[in-house]
Design a protein around this motif. Structure first.
Motif, mmCIF file in Angstrom:
data_model
loop_
_atom_site.group_PDB
_atom_site.id
_atom_site.type_symbol
_atom_site.label_atom_id
_atom_site.label_comp_id
_atom_site.label_asym_id
_atom_site.label_seq_id
_atom_site.Cartn_x
_atom_site.Cartn_y
_atom_site.Cartn_z
ATOM 1 N N PRO A 66 23.145 38.728 14.126
ATOM 2 C CA PRO A 66 22.762 39.318 15.406
ATOM 3 C C PRO A 66 22.662 38.287 16.512
ATOM 4 O O PRO A 66 22.501 37.076 16.259
ATOM 5 N N ALA A 67 22.747 38.760 17.734
ATOM 6 C CA ALA A 67 22.409 37.929 18.879
ATOM 7 C C ALA A 67 20.885 37.822 18.939
ATOM 8 O O ALA A 67 20.186 38.804 18.724
ATOM 9 N N VAL A 68 20.380 36.628 19.190
ATOM 10 C CA VAL A 68 18.941 36.429 19.380
ATOM 11 C C VAL A 68 18.701 36.396 20.880
ATOM 12 O O VAL A 68 19.071 35.442 21.558
ATOM 13 N N VAL A 69 18.118 37.468 21.401
ATOM 14 C CA VAL A 69 17.956 37.620 22.849
ATOM 15 C C VAL A 69 16.500 37.370 23.231
ATOM 16 O O VAL A 69 15.597 38.093 22.792
ATOM 17 N N CYS A 70 16.288 36.351 24.049
ATOM 18 C CA CYS A 70 14.945 35.967 24.503
ATOM 19 C C CYS A 70 14.705 36.500 25.906
ATOM 20 O O CYS A 70 15.624 36.525 26.729
ATOM 21 N N ASP A 71 13.479 36.889 26.186
ATOM 22 C CA ASP A 71 13.206 37.450 27.515
ATOM 23 C C ASP A 71 13.160 36.372 28.587
ATOM 24 O O ASP A 71 13.521 36.616 29.742
ATOM 25 N N VAL A 72 12.711 35.170 28.239
ATOM 26 C CA VAL A 72 12.669 34.070 29.212
ATOM 27 C C VAL A 72 13.178 32.791 28.560
ATOM 28 O O VAL A 72 13.181 32.654 27.335
ATOM 29 N N ASN A 73 13.566 31.847 29.387
ATOM 30 C CA ASN A 73 14.138 30.594 28.873
ATOM 31 C C ASN A 73 13.140 29.754 28.103
ATOM 32 O O ASN A 73 13.530 28.966 27.236
ATOM 33 N N MET A 74 11.849 29.900 28.404
ATOM 34 C CA MET A 74 10.850 29.141 27.654
ATOM 35 C C MET A 74 10.799 29.567 26.198
ATOM 36 O O MET A 74 10.545 28.745 25.314
ATOM 37 N N VAL A 75 11.044 30.840 25.933
ATOM 38 C CA VAL A 75 11.122 31.297 24.541
ATOM 39 C C VAL A 75 12.338 30.677 23.864
ATOM 40 O O VAL A 75 12.245 30.132 22.759
ATOM 41 N N LYS A 76 13.450 30.738 24.540
ATOM 42 C CA LYS A 76 14.680 30.161 23.993
ATOM 43 C C LYS A 76 14.514 28.681 23.697
ATOM 44 O O LYS A 76 14.956 28.183 22.660
#
Length: 205
Positions: A66-76
């Motif tokens: 799956p794609a791992v989709v983060c809501d904000v760049n800090m999570v990524k």
């Protein structure tokens, strides 16, 4: 053992001495301890919630790359490269993309909401890692009922006093596999730590 690992082990020993983790399975304990370690907050031992078959469901979706989709760049940024290499997964965050910004203004939505809509339109298998925006989690919940052909898993720890607690409570009442927590606490580092622990458990690393 190097100094870093020694400090980490001592930290986990302190966690186990100060909280009761008996209600959690061995795999769940890994996640809970990682979250406490990342936050310095023992309260998470009382508030983290797992969907009924979360481990089986997470392994199933990971097999689909799956794609791992983060809501904000800090999570990524908080997702450890080692776990991405082990899992073969790729992280995405669209909130700073110019096209997302323009579309959000045009449609009168938050960038977080628009980012989630973009993810649903472009991926069939998604692990959402949400550590900031309650609107992102609410949009996931809304679109999940519309895109019934999608396979998703939610690591949901939005933080704050506007819809954060409510969005997580709604998540627990759906059939979406998840890891989340009760209350207003959360944050980017918490969500990333929970995802890292998820991969650690799934791949036994």
């Amino acid at each position: 053992m190097n100094k870093g690992l020694s400090i980490e082990k001592e930290s986990f020993d302190i966690i186990e001495q100060n909280v009761d983790l008996s209600k959690y399975s061995d795999e769940e304990k890994v996640v809970v301890k990682r979250v406490i370690h990342a936050s310095g907050d023992f309260d998470f031992a009382k508030t983290i919630i797992f969907s009924h078959n979360w481990l089986t469901d997470s392994k199933k979706i990971i097999q689909k790359k799956p794609a791992v989709v983060c809501d904000v760049n800090m999570v990524k940024a908080g997702i450890t490269e080692k776990y991405l290499k082990v899992s073969g997964l790729t992280t995405h965050c669209f909130i700073s993309d110019e096209k997302i910004h323009e579309l959000a203004i045009l449609e009168g939505k938050t960038r977080a909401e628009t980012s989630i809509e973009y993810a649903f339109k472009n991926f069939d298998n998604i692990i959402f890692v949400i550590g900031n925006a309650p609107t992102a989690l609410l949009k996931v919940l809304e679109l999940n009922s519309l895109y019934t052909d999608k396979n998703i898993f939610v690591v949901g720890f939005p933080v704050g006093f506007v819809k954060a607690e409510e969005s997580k409570e709604i998540l627990t009442k759906t059939d979406i596999p998840f890891i989340t927590n009760k209350g207003t606490k959360g944050g980017s580092g918490i969500a990333a730590a929970a995802f890292n622990a998820l991969i650690k458990v799934c791949f036994n690393v």
